[in-house]
Each structure stands twice: as structure tokens, then as C-alpha cells.
Motif scaffolding. Structure first.
Motif, short mmCIF file in Angstrom:
data_model
loop_
_atom_site.label_atom_id
_atom_site.label_comp_id
_atom_site.label_asym_id
_atom_site.label_seq_id
_atom_site.Cartn_x
_atom_site.Cartn_y
_atom_site.Cartn_z
N LYS A 189 13.20 4.71 -0.76
CA LYS A 189 11.85 4.89 -1.29
C LYS A 189 11.85 5.49 -2.68
O LYS A 189 10.91 5.29 -3.45
CB LYS A 189 11.03 5.76 -0.32
N SER A 190 12.91 6.19 -3.03
CA SER A 190 12.96 6.83 -4.35
C SER A 190 13.54 5.92 -5.43
O SER A 190 13.37 6.20 -6.62
CB SER A 190 13.79 8.12 -4.28
N HIS B 194 11.73 -0.66 -6.20
CA HIS B 194 10.41 -0.93 -6.78
C HIS B 194 9.36 -1.03 -5.67
O HIS B 194 9.70 -1.17 -4.49
CB HIS B 194 10.43 -2.18 -7.67
N ASN B 195 8.11 -0.98 -6.04
CA ASN B 195 7.03 -0.83 -5.06
C ASN B 195 6.56 -2.12 -4.41
O ASN B 195 5.66 -2.08 -3.56
CB ASN B 195 5.83 -0.12 -5.71
N ARG B 196 7.10 -3.24 -4.77
CA ARG B 196 6.76 -4.47 -4.06
C ARG B 196 7.64 -4.52 -2.80
O ARG B 196 8.81 -4.86 -2.86
CB ARG B 196 7.00 -5.71 -4.93
N ARG B 197 7.04 -4.19 -1.69
CA ARG B 197 7.79 -4.04 -0.44
C ARG B 197 7.10 -4.79 0.70
O ARG B 197 6.98 -4.31 1.81
CB ARG B 197 7.91 -2.55 -0.08
N LEU C 287 7.51 2.78 6.35
CA LEU C 287 6.93 1.79 5.44
C LEU C 287 5.88 0.99 6.21
O LEU C 287 6.06 -0.20 6.50
CB LEU C 287 8.00 0.85 4.89
N SER D 61 4.74 -2.67 5.25
CA SER D 61 5.76 -3.70 5.03
C SER D 61 6.02 -4.49 6.30
O SER D 61 5.93 -3.96 7.41
CB SER D 61 7.07 -3.05 4.57
#
Length: 340
Positions: free
Chosen positions: A156-157, A160-163, A186, A189
Motif C-alpha cells: 500500500k505504501s 500506485h493507486n489504480r488497484r 483493499l 479491489s
């Protein structure tokens, strides 16, 4: 205080040793539920490199376990408290490197004696109190669960945010735990699991999709992926992941392999992929795992499907029986009720 330690002295052979515990220091815990890991089996069966075996044996095995507090000289816990034992023993602090990656850290059942002892002495920061409601057989392998928590937290760190779609390769214990936790950590997702055993994949009822690695749907593309295969299956799994992952995706490597694994660097470069490895976990991951047990009571319920063999350890000979039973298992964890 005289303590009895059960050490592996050679493949498939244990010996009894004794140590002296200073009750004025730290916390004395009575192990009650211990879980056998594949790493323990590699020592027990002698499949590690002969040089490694000579360096590390004799050694008490097991790094997955819980116990009850017997005495606490620090007044951090009460006698009778159920606690999970953190097997990672840091010898220093670093502002950048986590305790489980410091080369100076010790690890129970690897670089120091594990939990196969009558009593175990720890500092209070190596213990996390368990919720009263948690199934003790499930709690026994909290260490393994915490490794998945650690991997997902790191993911998560850095990812990228497209999950939208995340894949998990593997149909064993680690893949089961990782995909289960991904559904909770998540929640927006889709989690798809890829394995080689249709029967095992049927247990992943919480996943959004399960697929045989020989029959991956055409056109299926993933944003990110977790490799939980290890061993000889790692090269194939990683190659498949690289083939179906979208550009700039992140691949988390969790599977342990004894030998170097070839990786398709050309496609990693072309797609701009990120790969990171995860090994073991630290106190913060154990704390987060216990919080997840409380926050999502359904997690321990799902994890109970992994409880396979339960072996009562009432005498010395029962230890070998437990390891032999574990070798024959098809799926799940072998739990030792440590009554010895």
C-alpha cells in the motif's frame, strides 16, 4: 528456574536439553499452541544445505506459536494472559530499516532457539495480547498471518493507486491468507487467485475469481500481483505475472525458494514494473494482525479452514509424530497442543 528445551540435533532426531531462566528478567511464557511451518520441516527432514544444518543444529524449532504468561517481572502482563509470541528479536534500532530486515536481528527457530520449550523468556515488546474470543488453534499461526499483513502494508505504501484488480499466485496456506486479507485491507479491489489445484481453489470462497494457471482467461489484465508460490514453482508464477500485469504494476514476492530464480528483466523494463520482497514481520505487524482479528471476526473464521492436523504433545515421542503427520498433509497447518 530450570527449563526444558526440545532441540533438533540431526534430521528427524530430537534431544532434550536444559537451560536456566532468570525470573527477575522479562516475561516467562508457557507455550500452549505451536504451529509447524515449512521452514521447520526443511530442518526436520534435512533438506537444507548440509553446511547450514551443521551451523544451526542443535536448535529448538518453531517460530509460530502462542502461550500463557506465567510470570512478568515488568508488570506489563497478568499471569494467565494469552499472548502471541513475536519470534523476531532485534538487537538494534534503525530509523530506515525495519526490525525484520536488520541483519543483526535474531529469529526463533533459525538463528536462535524456537518455541519448543517448557517455558520461553521474552521481553514484553515481543508479546502481543490476544483477544479472548479468538480460536487458539488459529492464533497459533498468527506469525504467518502477520507476514501477509506486513506484505500488504508495504504494498500500500509503494504501489500506485489504480488497484481495480489484484492477483494472487498460489493455492496454499500463504496464498489463502494473503488473498483473504487483501479483501479486507483493499475493500474496493477485485481479488483473483491463480493456482494449480482446482479443489484447493474452491476453498477461496471470498475471492472475486479463481483460475487455474493453465487456463487464464484471455484478455485478463491485473494492476498488481502477489507471488505466494515459492520453490520450483516461482519461475513459472513470476513469468505468468509479468505477462498479465499492466505497465507500472507492482509485484510482491513472498514465496521462498532455495535456489536462484530466473526473471524476465526485459519485460520488467518494458513495462516499468516494481518488484519487492517480503520476509518475516515485526511487532507492529503482529499488533495490526490482532487488530484485524477484532475488527473482522470473520477473518479467524475463514482462517479456521487452515487448521488441519491437531496433535497432542504429552510426551517426548509425540513431537516426532507431529512432524511426520505434518509431512503427509495436503493443505492447512499442523497444530501442536504443547502439554509436555
Amino acid at each position: 528456574m530450570i527449563n526444558t528445551v526440545y532441540r533438533l540435533c540431526a534430521p528427524r532426531r530430537f534431544e532434550i536439553a536444559f537451560s536456566d531462566l532468570d525470573v527477575t528478567q522479562g516475561v516467562i511464557v508457557r507455550p500452549t499452541h505451536l504451529s509447524i511451518c515449512n521452514a521447520d520441516q526443511r530442518y526436520y527432514q534435512g533438506t537444507r544445505d548440509i553446511k547450514v544444518l551443521k551451523e544451526k543444529l542443535p536448535m529448538a524449532l518453531i517460530h509460530e506459536g502462542i502461550g500463557q504468561v506465567v510470570y512478568d517481572s515488568t508488570d506489563s502482563f497478568q499471569p494467565g494472559d494469552r499472548v502471541v509470541m513475536v519470534p523476531n528479536i532485534p538487537c538494534e534500532e534503525d530509523e530506515v530499516i525495519a526490525e525484520n530486515y536488520l541483519r543483526s536481528s535474531k529469529f526463533c527457530g533459525s538463528s536462535s532457539d524456537g518455541f519448543m520449550q517448557e517455558y520461553y523468556q521474552l521481553t514484553p515488546d515481543r508479546l502481543v495480547k490476544l483477544p479472548e474470543s479468538v480460536d487458539l488453534d488459529v492464533a497459533a499461526f498468527t506469525e504467518l498471518v502477520s507476514v501477509s499483513v506486513h506484505a500488504i502494508t508495504r504494498f500500500k505504501s509503494v504501489a500506485h493507486n489504480r488497484r481495480e484488480i489484484v492477483g494472487v499466485w498460489g493455492d496454499g496456506n500463504l496464498a489463502y491468507i494473503t488473498s483473504l486479507l487483501l479483501k479486507k485491507m483493499l475493500p474496493h479491489s477485485e481479488i483473483h487467485v491463480f493456482g494449480i489445484n482446482r479443489e484447493k481453489l474452491s476453498d477461496f470462497s471470498f475471492a472475486d475469481g479463481t483460475h487455474l494457471t493453465t487456463d487464464i482467461p484471455e484478455g485478463l489484465a491485473l494492476d498488481h500481483a502477489f507471488e505466494c508460490v515459492g520453490g520450483n514453482g516461482s519461475p513459472i508464477a513470476i513469468e505468468q505475472i509479468i505477462g498479465v500485469i499492466r505497465p507500472e504494476g507492482t509485484i510482491s514476492i513472498l514465496g521462498v525458494s532455495e535456489y536462484p530464480v530466473p526473471i524476465n528483466t526485459r519485460m520488467i523494463l518494458e513495462k516499468g514494473l516494481r518488484l519487492f520482497g517480503t520476509s518475516r514481520s515485526g511487532r507492529i505487524d503482529f499488533q495490526r494482525t490482532v487488530e484485524l482479528y477484532r475488527e473482522y471476526p470473520e477473518i479467524p473464521i475463514h482462517l479456521s479452514r487452515l487448521v488441519g492436523n491437531i496433535v497432542e504433545i504429552n510426551k517426548y515421542a509425540d513431537i516426532k509424530e507431529a512432524f511426520e503427520v505434518d509431512i503427509k498433509k495436503a493443505f492447512g497447518k499442523t497444530i501442536m497442543h504443547w502439554n509436555i
